[in-house]
Design a protein around this motif. Structure first.
Motif, PDB file in Angstrom:
ATOM      1  N   ARG A  20      66.619  -8.588 152.208  1.00  0.00           N
ATOM      2  CA  ARG A  20      65.401  -7.795 152.067  1.00  0.00           C
ATOM      3  C   ARG A  20      65.095  -7.562 150.593  1.00  0.00           C
ATOM      4  NH1 ARG A  20      67.636  -1.757 153.323  1.00  0.00           N
ATOM      5  NH2 ARG A  20      66.404  -1.097 151.576  1.00  0.00           N
ATOM      6  N   MET A  21      63.872  -7.145 150.369  1.00  0.00           N
ATOM      7  CA  MET A  21      63.417  -6.856 149.009  1.00  0.00           C
ATOM      8  C   MET A  21      63.051  -5.378 148.873  1.00  0.00           C
ATOM      9  SD  MET A  21      63.214  -9.828 147.248  1.00  0.00           S
ATOM     10  CE  MET A  21      61.785  -9.999 146.221  1.00  0.00           C
ATOM     11  N   THR A  22      62.521  -4.789 149.913  1.00  0.00           N
ATOM     12  CA  THR A  22      62.057  -3.404 149.869  1.00  0.00           C
ATOM     13  C   THR A  22      63.186  -2.467 149.443  1.00  0.00           C
ATOM     14  OG1 THR A  22      60.469  -3.873 151.612  1.00  0.00           O
ATOM     15  CG2 THR A  22      60.973  -1.551 151.199  1.00  0.00           C
ATOM     16  N   GLY A  23      62.913  -1.668 148.410  1.00  0.00           N
ATOM     17  CA  GLY A  23      63.897  -0.720 147.909  1.00  0.00           C
ATOM     18  C   GLY A  23      64.985  -1.324 147.053  1.00  0.00           C
ATOM     19  N   ARG A  24      64.871  -2.603 146.761  1.00  0.00           N
ATOM     20  CA  ARG A  24      65.928  -3.277 146.001  1.00  0.00           C
ATOM     21  C   ARG A  24      65.427  -3.961 144.738  1.00  0.00           C
ATOM     22  NH1 ARG A  24      69.439  -5.912 150.887  1.00  0.00           N
ATOM     23  NH2 ARG A  24      70.031  -3.946 151.865  1.00  0.00           N
ATOM     24  N   THR A  25      64.177  -3.729 144.378  1.00  0.00           N
ATOM     25  CA  THR A  25      63.641  -4.328 143.160  1.00  0.00           C
ATOM     26  C   THR A  25      62.995  -3.250 142.290  1.00  0.00           C
ATOM     27  OG1 THR A  25      61.470  -4.818 144.115  1.00  0.00           O
ATOM     28  CG2 THR A  25      63.176  -6.532 144.315  1.00  0.00           C
ATOM     29  N   ILE A  26      62.849  -3.584 141.021  1.00  0.00           N
ATOM     30  CA  ILE A  26      62.231  -2.675 140.061  1.00  0.00           C
ATOM     31  C   ILE A  26      61.596  -3.512 138.957  1.00  0.00           C
ATOM     32  CG2 ILE A  26      64.308  -2.403 138.626  1.00  0.00           C
ATOM     33  CD1 ILE A  26      63.559   0.645 138.479  1.00  0.00           C
ATOM     34  N   GLY A  27      60.585  -2.962 138.329  1.00  0.00           N
ATOM     35  CA  GLY A  27      59.923  -3.644 137.218  1.00  0.00           C
ATOM     36  C   GLY A  27      60.619  -3.376 135.901  1.00  0.00           C
ATOM     37  N   ALA A  28      60.456  -4.280 134.965  1.00  0.00           N
ATOM     38  CA  ALA A  28      61.117  -4.181 133.661  1.00  0.00           C
ATOM     39  C   ALA A  28      60.546  -3.071 132.797  1.00  0.00           C
ATOM     40  CB  ALA A  28      61.007  -5.514 132.923  1.00  0.00           C
ATOM     41  N   ASP A  29      59.335  -2.605 133.091  1.00  0.00           N
ATOM     42  CA  ASP A  29      58.690  -1.599 132.248  1.00  0.00           C
ATOM     43  C   ASP A  29      59.034  -0.158 132.627  1.00  0.00           C
ATOM     44  OD1 ASP A  29      57.323  -1.816 134.654  1.00  0.00           O
ATOM     45  OD2 ASP A  29      55.355  -1.475 133.754  1.00  0.00           O
TER      46      ASP A  29
END
Length: 137
Positions: free
Chosen positions: A73-82
């Protein structure tokens, strides 16, 4: 933490995390989790993150021949670099997580945000390289 103030996720990310191809099987993914330093697997294709796996995603009843991507899954496991690094640290703490995949707006994998065991900061590429060298000895 004072050393995170003014920094973004993009400045504290592990830029060369281990990735696995999108076609990785559940059996292969389970083998990766045999290393207790591995908390999250990143399934990629052509530099794009297609899915993430943690141990709990691979329940005992799932066939080893299944594509691991089906259980990722991806939901809740990614974040942006900014995102501010301290905000990311607090987010991880509030969720009880230690890892987030860092992606750009097009889904390209930038790296892996790895909260240290003491929860005070993030692992760097140099930390990962030192552990790998130590294991190789």
């Amino acid at each position: 933490m004072s050393d995170l103030l003014g920094k973004t996720v993009g400045e504290v990310v592990v830029r060369r995390p281990k990735t696995l191809p999108a076609g990785t099987s559940v059996k292969q993914a389970r083998a990766c989790f045999a290393d207790d330093h591995v908390h999250m697997l990143l399934l990629t294709e052509s530099g794009r993150l297609l899915g993430t796996l943690v141990r709990d995603d691979l329940a005992a009843g799932i066939a080893g021949t299944d594509p691991a991507l089906l259980h990722s899954r991806m939901t809740g496991r990614t974040i942006g670099a900014d995102v501010p690094a301290e905000d990311a640290r607090r987010l991880l703490l509030s969720r009880g997580q230690r890892r987030l995949a860092v992606v750009d707006t097009d889904g390209a994998l930038i790296g892996l945000l790895c909260l240290k065991r003491r929860f005070t900061g993030f692992c760097a590429d140099s930390d990962v390289a030192a552990r790998a060298a130590e294991r190789a000895r």
